[in-house]
Design a protein around this motif. Structure first.
Motif, PDB file in Angstrom:
ATOM      1  N   LYS A 158       6.779  12.484   6.802  1.00  0.00           N
ATOM      2  CA  LYS A 158       6.850  11.826   7.836  1.00  0.00           C
ATOM      3  C   LYS A 158       7.653  10.353   7.618  1.00  0.00           C
ATOM      4  O   LYS A 158       7.843   9.825   8.509  1.00  0.00           O
ATOM      5  N   LYS A 159       8.078  10.264   6.372  1.00  0.00           N
ATOM      6  CA  LYS A 159       8.646   9.282   5.902  1.00  0.00           C
ATOM      7  C   LYS A 159       7.986   7.912   5.844  1.00  0.00           C
ATOM      8  O   LYS A 159       8.309   6.586   6.072  1.00  0.00           O
ATOM      9  N   GLU A 160       6.624   8.208   5.548  1.00  0.00           N
ATOM     10  CA  GLU A 160       5.653   7.037   5.655  1.00  0.00           C
ATOM     11  C   GLU A 160       5.133   6.646   4.285  1.00  0.00           C
ATOM     12  O   GLU A 160       5.265   7.571   3.308  1.00  0.00           O
ATOM     13  N   LEU A 161       5.176   5.290   3.918  1.00  0.00           N
ATOM     14  CA  LEU A 161       4.704   5.020   2.709  1.00  0.00           C
ATOM     15  C   LEU A 161       3.248   5.249   2.385  1.00  0.00           C
ATOM     16  O   LEU A 161       2.591   5.204   3.251  1.00  0.00           O
ATOM     17  N   PRO A 162       2.896   5.156   1.383  1.00  0.00           N
ATOM     18  CA  PRO A 162       1.422   5.245   1.135  1.00  0.00           C
ATOM     19  C   PRO A 162       0.587   3.969   1.679  1.00  0.00           C
ATOM     20  O   PRO A 162       1.105   2.828   1.626  1.00  0.00           O
ATOM     21  N   GLN A 163      -0.662   4.110   2.219  1.00  0.00           N
ATOM     22  CA  GLN A 163      -1.053   2.682   3.231  1.00  0.00           C
ATOM     23  C   GLN A 163      -1.421   1.823   1.900  1.00  0.00           C
ATOM     24  O   GLN A 163      -1.223   0.444   2.437  1.00  0.00           O
ATOM     25  N   ASP A 164      -1.749   1.988   0.662  1.00  0.00           N
ATOM     26  CA  ASP A 164      -2.491   1.227  -0.413  1.00  0.00           C
ATOM     27  C   ASP A 164      -1.050   0.899  -1.189  1.00  0.00           C
ATOM     28  O   ASP A 164      -1.253   0.164  -2.338  1.00  0.00           O
ATOM     29  N   ILE A 165       0.277   0.906  -0.694  1.00  0.00           N
ATOM     30  CA  ILE A 165       1.228   0.737  -1.785  1.00  0.00           C
ATOM     31  C   ILE A 165       1.563  -0.732  -2.217  1.00  0.00           C
ATOM     32  O   ILE A 165       1.684  -0.952  -3.498  1.00  0.00           O
ATOM     33  N   PHE A 166       1.340  -1.561  -1.385  1.00  0.00           N
ATOM     34  CA  PHE A 166       1.364  -2.859  -1.747  1.00  0.00           C
ATOM     35  C   PHE A 166       0.443  -3.505  -2.586  1.00  0.00           C
ATOM     36  O   PHE A 166       0.418  -4.479  -3.620  1.00  0.00           O
ATOM     37  N   GLN A 167      -0.837  -2.983  -2.405  1.00  0.00           N
ATOM     38  CA  GLN A 167      -2.146  -3.257  -3.197  1.00  0.00           C
ATOM     39  C   GLN A 167      -1.778  -2.695  -4.495  1.00  0.00           C
ATOM     40  O   GLN A 167      -2.114  -3.437  -5.698  1.00  0.00           O
ATOM     41  N   VAL A 168      -1.270  -1.576  -4.736  1.00  0.00           N
ATOM     42  CA  VAL A 168      -0.885  -0.883  -5.866  1.00  0.00           C
ATOM     43  C   VAL A 168       0.055  -1.787  -6.733  1.00  0.00           C
ATOM     44  O   VAL A 168       0.031  -1.897  -8.200  1.00  0.00           O
ATOM     45  N   ILE A 169       1.237  -2.116  -6.247  1.00  0.00           N
ATOM     46  CA  ILE A 169       2.195  -2.821  -6.766  1.00  0.00           C
ATOM     47  C   ILE A 169       1.624  -4.216  -7.239  1.00  0.00           C
ATOM     48  O   ILE A 169       2.155  -4.731  -8.272  1.00  0.00           O
TER      49      ILE A 169
ATOM     50  N   SER B  65       0.782  12.776  -3.973  1.00  0.00           N
ATOM     51  CA  SER B  65       0.734  12.913  -5.564  1.00  0.00           C
ATOM     52  C   SER B  65       1.113  11.793  -6.293  1.00  0.00           C
ATOM     53  O   SER B  65       0.693  11.566  -7.415  1.00  0.00           O
ATOM     54  N   ILE B  66       2.365  11.247  -5.831  1.00  0.00           N
ATOM     55  CA  ILE B  66       3.104  10.232  -6.641  1.00  0.00           C
ATOM     56  C   ILE B  66       2.288   8.798  -6.683  1.00  0.00           C
ATOM     57  O   ILE B  66       1.914   8.432  -7.916  1.00  0.00           O
ATOM     58  N   ILE B  67       1.664   8.475  -5.481  1.00  0.00           N
ATOM     59  CA  ILE B  67       0.972   7.248  -5.731  1.00  0.00           C
ATOM     60  C   ILE B  67      -0.335   7.517  -6.510  1.00  0.00           C
ATOM     61  O   ILE B  67      -0.879   6.606  -7.118  1.00  0.00           O
ATOM     62  N   ASN B  68      -1.007   8.618  -6.272  1.00  0.00           N
ATOM     63  CA  ASN B  68      -2.292   8.939  -6.968  1.00  0.00           C
ATOM     64  C   ASN B  68      -2.005   9.019  -8.756  1.00  0.00           C
ATOM     65  O   ASN B  68      -2.762   8.358  -9.411  1.00  0.00           O
ATOM     66  N   LYS B  69      -0.654   9.546  -9.045  1.00  0.00           N
ATOM     67  CA  LYS B  69      -0.393   9.434 -10.343  1.00  0.00           C
ATOM     68  C   LYS B  69      -0.199   7.923 -10.891  1.00  0.00           C
ATOM     69  O   LYS B  69      -0.692   7.898 -12.103  1.00  0.00           O
ATOM     70  N   ILE B  70       0.386   7.113 -10.037  1.00  0.00           N
ATOM     71  CA  ILE B  70       0.846   5.914 -10.511  1.00  0.00           C
ATOM     72  C   ILE B  70      -0.664   5.194 -10.818  1.00  0.00           C
ATOM     73  O   ILE B  70      -0.858   4.329 -11.611  1.00  0.00           O
ATOM     74  N   LYS B  71      -1.457   5.572  -9.845  1.00  0.00           N
ATOM     75  CA  LYS B  71      -2.633   4.591 -10.133  1.00  0.00           C
ATOM     76  C   LYS B  71      -3.431   5.300 -11.301  1.00  0.00           C
ATOM     77  O   LYS B  71      -4.141   4.394 -12.276  1.00  0.00           O
ATOM     78  N   GLU B  72      -3.368   6.536 -11.611  1.00  0.00           N
ATOM     79  CA  GLU B  72      -3.924   7.109 -12.944  1.00  0.00           C
ATOM     80  C   GLU B  72      -3.379   6.373 -14.052  1.00  0.00           C
ATOM     81  O   GLU B  72      -3.953   6.026 -15.067  1.00  0.00           O
ATOM     82  N   ILE B  73      -2.030   6.112 -13.952  1.00  0.00           N
ATOM     83  CA  ILE B  73      -1.329   5.397 -15.196  1.00  0.00           C
ATOM     84  C   ILE B  73      -1.700   4.188 -15.346  1.00  0.00           C
ATOM     85  O   ILE B  73      -1.985   3.766 -16.394  1.00  0.00           O
ATOM     86  N   ILE B  74      -1.795   3.369 -14.364  1.00  0.00           N
ATOM     87  CA  ILE B  74      -1.923   1.939 -14.396  1.00  0.00           C
ATOM     88  C   ILE B  74      -3.500   1.620 -15.030  1.00  0.00           C
ATOM     89  O   ILE B  74      -3.777   0.808 -15.472  1.00  0.00           O
ATOM     90  N   GLN B  75      -4.495   2.541 -14.492  1.00  0.00           N
ATOM     91  CA  GLN B  75      -5.729   2.307 -14.891  1.00  0.00           C
ATOM     92  C   GLN B  75      -6.105   2.685 -16.493  1.00  0.00           C
ATOM     93  O   GLN B  75      -7.120   2.038 -17.103  1.00  0.00           O
ATOM     94  N   LYS B  76      -4.892   3.027 -17.095  1.00  0.00           N
ATOM     95  CA  LYS B  76      -4.979   3.424 -18.556  1.00  0.00           C
ATOM     96  C   LYS B  76      -4.551   2.324 -19.304  1.00  0.00           C
ATOM     97  O   LYS B  76      -4.520   2.204 -20.384  1.00  0.00           O
ATOM     98  N   VAL B  77      -3.798   1.540 -18.632  1.00  0.00           N
ATOM     99  CA  VAL B  77      -3.170   0.280 -19.398  1.00  0.00           C
ATOM    100  C   VAL B  77      -4.125  -0.824 -19.750  1.00  0.00           C
ATOM    101  O   VAL B  77      -4.981  -1.425 -18.695  1.00  0.00           O
TER     102      VAL B  77
END
Length: 264
Positions: A16-27, A252-264
């Motif tokens: 639907k061309k929508e950003l993840p709702q929590d994208i700015f929090q993740v950034i 899947s992309i935003i979820n994988k990004i969250k997974e990556i930054i949790q390991k940093v």
């Protein structure tokens, strides 16, 4: 890991061309951990800046498939098409019925004779260029041109893309989506844009992770040691990705990004 780079359509965005709702929090979490975030897209800066308004001066953008690169509000690279060549490609596009063109400058886009464009085509154009300005003649645009876009709702890969291939030297013709073809300068691609950002931020390829789904992402995968493709990606992309993850409609992309930054 120091740099996270993601494509937009078919990757970070859902269908639907929508950003993840929590994208700015993740950034913000990415920055809090001392990491960098970048968007690599066929979309122009005007569109991307609107979408990422709250954080646009904190992140990097590879725009127009690499023709325009900005990092934290600073322009790092801009590749303008020779005026005679861009006019030639506009005139070529006019030869084919059902082809609707957009000409992109660094901060603006132009569409000609909007009242002659069918509603379905205008919906597609507005997804990417809602800030466009209408003109009566694209060849009369008096600005630096980064990219010419051809919308072919009948399927770009089998129609306008091969029709323009005989002229694909410099500038070159890029298949950027199922219904979109872009013309950009020969040296322009998302991979070149990524190198520009890596050099500016002093980040190595083994410190870079990328996400992409389509053929205009191929060069991104050549300049990062860590790469992911959603399950909806083009087969050629899935072949070169280090890992294929879930469908983009499953976030899947935003979820994988969250997974990556949790390991940093």
């Amino acid at each position: 890991m120091r740099l996270i780079v993601t494509d937009m359509d078919g990757s970070l965005l859902n269908s639907k061309k929508e950003l993840p709702q929590d994208i700015f929090q993740v950034i913000e979490e990415i920055h809090a951990k001392g990491l960098e975030f970048a968007v690599a897209s066929g979309r122009s800066y005007g569109c991307l800046a609107q979408m990422f308004e709250p954080v646009k001066d904190k992140i990097s953008f590879i725009c127009d498939n690499g023709a325009y690169v900005i990092s934290k509000g600073k322009v790092l690279y801009s590749s303008n098409i020779n005026p005679d060549k861009y006019k030639f490609f506009v005139q070529e596009g006019r030869k084919y019925p059902g082809i609707y063109m957009t000409v992109c400058a660094p901060t603006r886009a132009f569409v000609e004779n909007v009242n002659e464009i069918p509603e379905k085509a205008m919906e597609e154009i507005n997804h990417y260029y809602s800030y466009f300005e209408e003109v009566s003649d694209l060849c009369a645009v008096n600005e630096d041109v980064l990219k010419i876009c051809y919308l072919d709702l009948s399927g770009a890969e089998n129609n306008i893309y091969p029709a323009l291939q005989p002229f694909s030297d410099n500038p070159r013709v890029v298949l950027s989506a199922d219904v979109w073809v872009d013309v950009v300068n020969k040296e322009v691609n998302k991979g070149h844009g990524l190198i520009t950002i890596q050099n500016a931020l002093d980040i190595a390829r083994d410190e870079t992770v990328i996400f992409g789904d389509y053929l205009n992402d191929l060069e991104l995968f050549e300049h990062a040691d860590h790469s992911y493709a959603p399950s909806n990606a083009h087969d050629d992309i899935k072949k070169i990705a280090k890992e294929v993850i879930g469908h983009h409609d499953e976030w899947s992309i935003i979820n994988k990004i969250k997974e990556i930054i949790q390991k940093v």
